[in-house]
Design an enzyme around this catalytic site. Structure first.
Site, PDB file in Angstrom:
ATOM      1  N   LYS A  95       0.872  -1.171   0.000  1.00  0.00           N
ATOM      2  CA  LYS A  95       0.000   0.000   0.000  1.00  0.00           C
ATOM      3  C   LYS A  95       0.911   1.224   0.000  1.00  0.00           C
ATOM      4  O   LYS A  95       1.638   1.470   0.960  1.00  0.00           O
ATOM      5  CB  LYS A  95      -0.918   0.022   1.215  1.00  0.00           C
ATOM      6  N   GLY A 156      -8.577   9.263   9.416  1.00  0.00           N
ATOM      7  CA  GLY A 156      -8.956   9.328  10.817  1.00  0.00           C
ATOM      8  C   GLY A 156     -10.017  10.348  11.158  1.00  0.00           C
ATOM      9  O   GLY A 156     -10.361  10.518  12.329  1.00  0.00           O
ATOM     10  N   ALA A 182      -9.762   5.840   3.939  1.00  0.00           N
ATOM     11  CA  ALA A 182      -9.710   7.031   4.788  1.00  0.00           C
ATOM     12  C   ALA A 182     -11.062   7.730   4.855  1.00  0.00           C
ATOM     13  O   ALA A 182     -11.739   7.909   3.843  1.00  0.00           O
ATOM     14  CB  ALA A 182      -8.637   8.021   4.324  1.00  0.00           C
ATOM     15  N   GLY A 183     -11.420   8.099   6.074  1.00  0.00           N
ATOM     16  CA  GLY A 183     -12.629   8.873   6.305  1.00  0.00           C
ATOM     17  C   GLY A 183     -13.856   8.067   6.677  1.00  0.00           C
ATOM     18  O   GLY A 183     -14.839   8.624   7.164  1.00  0.00           O
ATOM     19  N   ASN A 204      -9.937   1.577   9.612  1.00  0.00           N
ATOM     20  CA  ASN A 204      -9.036   1.377  10.744  1.00  0.00           C
ATOM     21  C   ASN A 204      -9.517   2.158  11.967  1.00  0.00           C
ATOM     22  O   ASN A 204      -9.997   1.595  12.939  1.00  0.00           O
ATOM     23  CB  ASN A 204      -7.620   1.774  10.360  1.00  0.00           C
ATOM     24  N   THR A 205      -9.427   3.485  11.898  1.00  0.00           N
ATOM     25  CA  THR A 205      -9.733   4.311  13.059  1.00  0.00           C
ATOM     26  C   THR A 205     -11.125   4.048  13.617  1.00  0.00           C
ATOM     27  O   THR A 205     -11.298   3.925  14.838  1.00  0.00           O
ATOM     28  CB  THR A 205      -9.596   5.805  12.700  1.00  0.00           C
TER      29      THR A 205
END
Length: 256
Positions: A95, A156, A182-183, A204-205
């Site tokens: 990645k 995040g 992301a987001g 993830n977050t």
């Protein structure tokens, strides 16, 4: 079934390994998510030994590892990190992340394209994190990237699909998988992404910082499955006008 390069995955949910309170909780959440492709930052693991607190449980879980170059600020740094990862983990999968500004963590389009072209030529399976720029995504595809990973919102931030209009163009023109990265903040964001045609999402977050990461991971698994099933079922088209689901006057005529 999700196919990227020479691998296929039953799950359309990619997960990350950062921000978890412990390695045990990380593995439990990944298992609950059903994810088979897991990213990890090279700067967070000890590449000299496979009994690293993060690396060892991931290897034991049997997931496909997707090392990332998070922390790289230039193409040269990312290429260097990629070779370290390949040597240590024995994988060509990568990645690609290049974000020079630590405050916003937005990907550098110029350095990303430069690094992607070089890494593909060097035999890497490159999945680049990039802005939701249809032109850039097409260029990344043309230089040989195995997928493109445009952002939905800043890393995040949990803001969701703030780039939806551009994502729709990227999805429409892509001939490689599109993974929204992301987001994504709540499971409904993931479901929406799959409904609109995204091949997968990376989360993830939203999982790691939840009060109950394991149940949140399960919620994301179900949301991704629901979004994909909804898309495959052929949703009805949107309309500006109302369309009755039952006759409006038939019962009156029948009673006369």
């Amino acid at each position: 079934m999700l196919r990227i390069a020479d691998k296929t995955f039953d799950s359309h949910l990619v997960t990350g390994t950062g921000k978890f309170a412990s390695s045990q909780l990380m593995v439990e959440a990944i298992r609950a998510s059903g994810s088979q492709l897991v990213t990890l930052a090279m700067k967070r693991v000890d590449l000299r030994q496979h009994n690293d607190a993060i690396l060892e449980p991931l290897i034991a879980a049997g997931v496909t590892l997707l090392p990332n170059t998070s922390g790289a600020k230039t193409a040269e740094e990312a290429i260097f990190a990629a070779h370290l990862a390949r040597e240590a983990l024995g994988t060509n999968w990568l990645k690609l992340e290049i974000h020079p500004d630590a405050r916003w963590l937005l990907p550098d389009p110029i350095e990303t394209l430069k690094a992607a072209e070089t890494l593909v030529q060097q035999g890497f399976v490159v999945l680049p994190y990039c802005g939701a720029d249809p032109v850039l995504c097409k260029r990344l595809e043309e230089v040989g990237c195995a997928a493109v990973m445009p952002l939905g919102a800043p890393i995040g931030s949990n803001q969701g699909l703030e780039t939806r209009a551009m994502l729709e163009i990227i999805i429409q023109q892509a001939t490689v998988p599109v993974v929204v990265d992301a987001g994504i903040g709540v499971p409904s964001h993931a479901a929406q992404a799959l409904e609109m045609g995204t091949d997968a999402v990376l989360v993830n977050t939203a999982i790691a910082v939840a009060d109950d990461p394991v149940n949140m991971a399960k919620a994301f698994r179900l949301a991704v499955e629901a979004g994909l099933l909804a898309r495959q079922s052929g949703p009805g088209s949107r309309s500006y006008f109302a369309h009755a689901t039952s006759p409006l006057t038939g019962f009156l005529e029948a009673s006369v």
